[in-house]
Scaffold this motif. Structure first.
Motif, PDB file in Angstrom:
ATOM      1  N   GLU A   1       6.108  -5.654   5.334  1.00 23.94           N
ATOM      2  CA  GLU A   1       4.724  -5.297   5.657  1.00 23.94           C
ATOM      3  C   GLU A   1       4.118  -4.365   4.604  1.00 23.94           C
ATOM      4  OE1 GLU A   1       2.179  -3.334   9.363  1.00 23.94           O
ATOM      5  OE2 GLU A   1       4.285  -3.865   9.620  1.00 23.94           O
ATOM      6  N   ASN A   2       4.947  -3.509   4.000  1.00 18.42           N
ATOM      7  CA  ASN A   2       4.426  -2.572   2.995  1.00 18.42           C
ATOM      8  C   ASN A   2       4.271  -3.202   1.609  1.00 18.42           C
ATOM      9  OD1 ASN A   2       7.080  -2.837   2.238  1.00 18.42           O
ATOM     10  ND2 ASN A   2       7.511  -0.646   2.114  1.00 18.42           N
ATOM     11  N   GLY A   3       4.664  -4.485   1.478  1.00 19.52           N
ATOM     12  CA  GLY A   3       4.526  -5.169   0.198  1.00 19.52           C
ATOM     13  C   GLY A   3       5.824  -5.335  -0.565  1.00 19.52           C
TER      14      GLY A   3
ATOM     15  N   THR B   1      -0.243   4.330   1.407  1.00 17.71           N
ATOM     16  CA  THR B   1       0.380   3.065   1.805  1.00 17.71           C
ATOM     17  C   THR B   1      -0.543   1.895   1.494  1.00 17.71           C
ATOM     18  OG1 THR B   1      -0.447   3.275   4.091  1.00 17.71           O
ATOM     19  CG2 THR B   1       1.747   4.153   3.619  1.00 17.71           C
TER      20      THR B   1
ATOM     21  N   LYS C   1       0.395  -1.244  -0.995  1.00 18.29           N
ATOM     22  CA  LYS C   1       0.227  -2.656  -0.634  1.00 18.29           C
ATOM     23  C   LYS C   1      -0.628  -3.363  -1.678  1.00 18.29           C
ATOM     24  CE  LYS C   1       0.770  -6.056   2.296  1.00 18.29           C
ATOM     25  NZ  LYS C   1       0.094  -6.043   3.616  1.00 18.29           N
TER      26      LYS C   1
END
Length: 222
Positions: free
Chosen positions: A121-123, A178, A182
């Motif tokens: 989800e964070n990349g 964050t 991303k």
């Protein structure tokens, strides 16, 4: 009841076997990389880094799992005690290395997590493998689990920065950071795709041009 010296000796011997497993994987990857260079005039591997978890890290992980701190529990429940990170130039190299590892008779791939096709989800992007490697000692053979992370140089740069940020803020990172992480992960993905297209165009130009010597210096840069 074990004495302190007996426990230290037991853990030292235990971790030594993981060092031998890393040596086996490192040697194998180095040979495969040199062979690939000879056959295809291209090195899929740019850098290799390896590490073994410290006793404190192993203890903390076992305690988080609610397990007693023993060598047996560490062997059974922690699969990333030995870790090796492989950095490549291109995403296609990642899957080529994965294919080569999977085809090795003396290695067994136990688990695959593809964070490239399915980023976190964070990349975060990387291909994670848990492999089992045989380690031959003087009086026995042991099968040892090793975690292999395969990623591009750009992915590794992003992951290193992300780790530093999370460590700095003790895992409670402000949202604007964050969000920027991303965003930069998307830039890393775009850069990897762009570099791959450039490489493909150069290789096509090499095939079409009769003057190979003019193109070879460009290909060597990749």
């Amino acid at each position: 009841m074990q004495t302190m010296q007996e426990r230290i000796t037991e853990w030292t011997n235990f971790l030594f076997i993981y060092k031998f497993a890393l040596d086996e994987i490192d040697t194998k990857l180095t040979i495969l990389n040199e062979e690939f260079q000879f056959v295809h005039q291209h090195n899929p591997i740019e850098h290799i880094k390896s590490r073994i978890k410290s006793p404190d890290s192993i203890r903390e992980k076992l305690e988080r799992k609610g397990l007693e701190v023993t060598v047996e529990n560490a062997r059974e429940h922690i699969h990333d005690i030995a870790g090796i990170r492989v950095m490549c130039s291109f995403v296609s190299d990642i899957y080529k290395i994965f294919e080569i590892i999977s085809n090795q008779d003396d290695l067994r791939v136990l688990r695959v997590k593809d964070y490239i096709k399915n980023p976190k989800e964070n990349g975060y992007q990387s291909l994670h493998l848990i492999v089992e490697v045989p380690v031959f000692l003087s009086n026995r053979m042991e099968k040892v689990k090793v975690e292999i992370q395969i990623r591009t140089v750009a992915m590794d740069f992003w992951a290193s920065l992300e780790h530093k940020i999370y460590y700095k803020f003790d895992k409670t990172v402000p949202k604007h950071l964050t969000d920027q992480l991303k965003e930069t992960a998307e830039m890393v993905k775009y850069l990897d795709e762009k570099m791959k297209r450039l490489k493909d165009e150069l290789e096509q130009f090499k095939e079409e041009d009769t003057s190979v010597d003019d193109v070879q210096p460009l290909l060597q840069l990749l």
